[in-house]
Motif scaffolding. Structure first.
Motif, mmCIF file in Angstrom:
data_model
loop_
_atom_site.group_PDB
_atom_site.id
_atom_site.type_symbol
_atom_site.label_atom_id
_atom_site.label_comp_id
_atom_site.label_asym_id
_atom_site.label_seq_id
_atom_site.Cartn_x
_atom_site.Cartn_y
_atom_site.Cartn_z
ATOM 1 N N PHE A 62 0.903 -1.090 0.054
ATOM 2 C CA PHE A 62 0.047 0.137 -0.109
ATOM 3 C C PHE A 62 0.751 1.202 -0.099
ATOM 4 O O PHE A 62 0.416 2.547 -0.103
ATOM 5 N N ASN A 63 2.307 1.297 0.501
ATOM 6 C CA ASN A 63 2.878 1.988 0.426
ATOM 7 C C ASN A 63 3.345 3.182 -0.761
ATOM 8 O O ASN A 63 3.520 4.324 -1.316
ATOM 9 N N TYR A 64 3.144 2.503 -2.172
ATOM 10 C CA TYR A 64 3.381 2.705 -3.590
ATOM 11 C C TYR A 64 2.081 2.552 -3.709
ATOM 12 O O TYR A 64 2.279 3.018 -5.035
ATOM 13 N N PHE A 65 0.981 3.064 -3.287
ATOM 14 C CA PHE A 65 -0.458 3.218 -3.569
ATOM 15 C C PHE A 65 -0.337 4.194 -4.848
ATOM 16 O O PHE A 65 -0.988 4.464 -6.045
ATOM 17 N N ASN A 66 0.333 5.188 -5.374
ATOM 18 C CA ASN A 66 0.423 6.713 -5.515
ATOM 19 C C ASN A 66 0.396 6.840 -6.944
ATOM 20 O O ASN A 66 0.338 6.707 -8.397
ATOM 21 N N SER A 67 1.483 5.162 -7.256
ATOM 22 C CA SER A 67 1.978 4.549 -8.714
ATOM 23 C C SER A 67 1.181 4.636 -9.829
ATOM 24 O O SER A 67 1.795 3.878 -10.821
ATOM 25 N N LEU A 90 0.709 4.281 10.807
ATOM 26 C CA LEU A 90 0.883 5.924 11.144
ATOM 27 C C LEU A 90 1.676 5.846 9.706
ATOM 28 O O LEU A 90 1.354 6.951 8.902
ATOM 29 N N ARG A 91 1.904 5.151 8.964
ATOM 30 C CA ARG A 91 2.805 5.532 7.272
ATOM 31 C C ARG A 91 1.680 5.193 6.812
ATOM 32 O O ARG A 91 1.989 6.765 6.030
ATOM 33 N N GLY A 92 0.869 4.346 6.733
ATOM 34 C CA GLY A 92 -0.241 4.182 5.885
ATOM 35 C C GLY A 92 -0.624 5.636 5.757
ATOM 36 O O GLY A 92 -0.894 5.720 4.312
ATOM 37 N N HIS A 93 -1.205 6.421 6.345
ATOM 38 C CA HIS A 93 -1.843 8.041 6.996
ATOM 39 C C HIS A 93 -0.949 8.652 6.453
ATOM 40 O O HIS A 93 -1.334 9.892 6.286
ATOM 41 N N LYS A 94 0.044 8.888 6.522
ATOM 42 C CA LYS A 94 1.281 9.717 6.493
ATOM 43 C C LYS A 94 1.006 9.867 4.670
ATOM 44 O O LYS A 94 1.260 10.973 4.153
ATOM 45 N N ASN A 95 1.510 9.007 4.108
ATOM 46 C CA ASN A 95 1.158 8.753 2.773
ATOM 47 C C ASN A 95 0.143 8.958 1.736
ATOM 48 O O ASN A 95 0.086 9.600 0.807
#
Length: 145
Positions: A62-67, A90-95
Motif C-alpha cells: 500500500f505504501n506505493y499506492f500513489n504509483s 501511521l505510515r499508511g496515513h502519512k502517505n
C-alpha cells in the motif's frame, strides 16, 4: 460516502471488505484500488471484479499506492486494514495525506487489536488535523477531513 469517486484500501485480504467498497465505488461511478501483498490477492481480485469490473486489487504494498494513480487524483475514502501495528498505520496515513480530497474520510480497522494499534490511533487523534474523529465500538477509527 455517496460522493466518493476514488477509494483506496490497504489490505484486501480475501476481498470481503473490498467487495463492499467496490459496490460503493460502483454506485457513485467511482473506482476502488485495493492493495494486498499476500498470495491470496488473486482471490480478492476475482471477487472485486464481479462487483465492479473497473476496480482493481493490486498485489503490491500500500505504501506505493500513489504509483497507480494519476498525478491529479484525490482520494475520497481510504480503508486501512493491513498490518495492525503502529508503524504500518501511521505510515499508511502519512502517505495518504497529500492525496486526500477536501472532504475525505479515513477508516482504520482494528484500532484495539494490540497496544501498538491503540498507540497509533491515539497518536492520529492527538496529532492530526481533521474535522471529526470517532471510535466505533473500539474497533474502527474514523477520521473525516
Amino acid at each position: 460516502m455517496s460522493k466518493a469517486h476514488l477509494l483506496v484500501e490497504a489490505g484486501s485480504g480475501f476481498g470481503v471488505s473490498s467487495m463492499y467498497l467496490a459496490a460503493a465505488a460502483r454506485s457513485c461511478g467511482g473506482i476502488l484500488f485495493s492493495f494486498e501483498i499476500a498470495q491470496y490477492a488473486d482471490i480478492a481480485r476475482d471477487s472485486v471484479s464481479l462487483i465492479c469490473p473497473k476496480s482493481r486489487v493490486i498485489n503490491a504494498d500500500f505504501n506505493y499506492f500513489n504509483s497507480h494513480l494519476s498525478a491529479d487524483s484525490n482520494v475520497d475514502f481510504a480503508f486501512i486494514d493491513a498490518k495492525h501495528d503502529a508503524d504500518s498505520i501511521l505510515r499508511g496515513h502519512k502517505n495518504l495525506k497529500g492525496w486526500l480530497s477536501s472532504k475525505a474520510m479515513i477508516v482504520v480497522d482494528d484500532i484495539s487489536y494490540s497496544e501498538s494499534s491503540k498507540y497509533a490511533w491515539r497518536k492520529l487523534v492527538r496529532d492530526e488535523e481533521f474535522g471529526f474523529a470517532a471510535s466505533v465500538n473500539g474497533r474502527l477509527g474514523v477520521l473525516a477531513y
